[in-house]
Motif scaffolding. Sequence first.
Motif, PDB file in Angstrom:
ATOM      1  N   TRP A   3      98.470  96.837  20.943  1.00 26.49           N
ATOM      2  CA  TRP A   3      97.342  97.578  20.360  1.00 26.49           C
ATOM      3  C   TRP A   3      97.459  99.067  20.658  1.00 26.49           C
ATOM      4  O   TRP A   3      97.313  99.921  19.782  1.00 26.49           O
TER       5      TRP A   3
ATOM      6  N   TRP B  60      90.289  94.490  27.550  1.00 22.12           N
ATOM      7  CA  TRP B  60      90.098  93.412  26.562  1.00 22.12           C
ATOM      8  C   TRP B  60      88.615  93.189  26.293  1.00 22.12           C
ATOM      9  O   TRP B  60      88.149  93.208  25.155  1.00 22.12           O
ATOM     10  N   LEU B  61      87.841  92.996  27.384  1.00 22.68           N
ATOM     11  CA  LEU B  61      86.408  92.739  27.201  1.00 22.68           C
ATOM     12  C   LEU B  61      85.692  93.973  26.650  1.00 22.68           C
ATOM     13  O   LEU B  61      84.732  93.845  25.873  1.00 22.68           O
TER      14      LEU B  61
ATOM     15  N   LEU C  90      86.955  96.094  24.467  1.00 18.95           N
ATOM     16  CA  LEU C  90      87.203  96.110  23.022  1.00 18.95           C
ATOM     17  C   LEU C  90      86.464  94.972  22.321  1.00 18.95           C
ATOM     18  O   LEU C  90      85.989  95.127  21.195  1.00 18.95           O
ATOM     19  N   ARG C  91      86.351  93.828  22.998  1.00 14.96           N
ATOM     20  CA  ARG C  91      85.685  92.682  22.365  1.00 14.96           C
ATOM     21  C   ARG C  91      84.158  92.848  22.324  1.00 14.96           C
ATOM     22  O   ARG C  91      83.498  92.250  21.489  1.00 14.96           O
ATOM     23  N   ILE C  92      83.603  93.632  23.254  1.00 10.74           N
ATOM     24  CA  ILE C  92      82.148  93.781  23.297  1.00 10.74           C
ATOM     25  C   ILE C  92      81.694  95.101  22.660  1.00 10.74           C
ATOM     26  O   ILE C  92      80.785  95.126  21.833  1.00 10.74           O
TER      27      ILE C  92
ATOM     28  N   GLY D 243      83.965  97.478  21.214  1.00  4.60           N
ATOM     29  CA  GLY D 243      84.863  97.915  20.152  1.00  4.60           C
ATOM     30  C   GLY D 243      85.478  99.267  20.478  1.00  4.60           C
ATOM     31  O   GLY D 243      84.922 100.052  21.264  1.00  4.60           O
TER      32      GLY D 243
END
Length: 478
Positions: free
Chosen positions: A111, A349-350, A352-354, A356
């Motif tokens: 990414w 990771w979290l 980006l997942r929460i 963005g």
Amino acid sequence: MRLAIDAVAAKVETAAGPFSGIAPADLAPAVAGVDLDTPLPDTAAALAELESVYLRDAVYFHHPKYAAHLNCPVVIPALVGEAILSAVNSSMDTWDQSAGATLIEQRLIRWTADRLGLGPQADGVFTSGGSASNQQALLIARNRAVAALRTDPGHKGRRLPELLGGLRIFASEASHFSIRKSASMLGLGYDAVIPVPCDANRRMDMQALEAAMSASAARGERAMAVVATAGTTDFGSIDPLLQTARLAEEHGAWLHVDAAYGGGLITSRRHRHLLDGIGAADSVTVDYHKTFFQPVSSSALLVREAAMLGHVTYYADYLNPESAARDAIPNQVDKSIQTTRRFDALKLWLTLRIMGADGVGALLDAAIDLAAATGELVEADPDFDTAAPVQLSTLVFRYRPAGPDGRKVDEETSDALNLHIRRALSASGKALVAGTTVAGRHFLKFTLLNADTTLEDMRQILALIRRAGADYLAGAAA
Ligand SMILES: *Cc1c(COP(=O)(O)O)cnc(C)c1O
């Protein structure tokens, strides 16, 4: 864990300032007085003790009056990740210690590389920080240069120390000190780094780089690497990336871009263009624990050619035998100079997942906007001098008001004044600012990374600076 969350949340919510102002000598007895051989009855008691040896006097980066170093307030999704990664305690060396985690780290490397534009062959690895990332980049560049020298008939039979003696690294005079430290650790010595002068905006001067590289080549030295900085620590300046890439290529040198500070721009919709050209790099340092608002530690080294990471590969029979590589079992230890290593990637990771990537970019954009607005305030004020225009989110300036005769105080007085202001603010705990020197003169520095800080906060910090300065001048006159 719940007690700890409550304690720290209360602390963060109620912090009256970024710092208590305590002096080391006043805190040392409390720490020294703890009897480490006699435990306390329970966690609550330990947390109560922690209040007096740490939490009460810690420096709080989330406080709007913290404007000193490149530290960020942390985003909550990353804190969630921090708790989970520590509890599971995966170790990122081999698959059999990090199943799943290895794949997540690899996705985030992909990414990051994609956003940097490093191309399909790119790879990389998380590290403990920008200094470690820079060191690994230069280790790869060194081993690549030595490998090339060994195929050169003119160098046949020469021993390693002789080969290292002629290697040179070019980096601007505003580059981070970890470049010089790395050169020293890599057996090249501090003097292997040739400092290149900067232009008025503190970007590496391209004519000076060209001249320095030519002069070095004429002396028979070999250009091992050129380091461009994308976001210098003091000025936030970004070296001309494409032009540096062209010069590096002409001399067969590795191009490393130190984007420890500026790397976060890959998440910014409005400012991403500042990194244009970074995809031409052979390697890039990115610090997630700066402009991605992640807790320390979290950084990565990216390389354009995955195979280059092989310069740090070492097969150990007990851990990562060559047979595992043949069986295509993924691991990260082959790419790392660490062995046991934290699963720091989970925090990003979290995040980006929460939140963005846009959520991260919006926080950085807010800091960049605030720095620009603060720069305008300071530049419009005749009592302050700035060292360079605001770039990214820092401002280097000094207080130099008019003296009793109506003329600006002299440079020496301003030096003493600004040293005093920084100390006085820190001792008061009301605001923290950094300091640096420019051409031997003492300056103050704001590094802004807090989206909650307002222009009104900055006005108040400037008022505190003025007041501390006026007190000093009154004292000096008396
Ligand atoms: C902060 C910084 C570093 C060092 O990074 P750490 O994470 O502190 O080791 C390197 N280069 C630049 C430009 C930096 O701003």
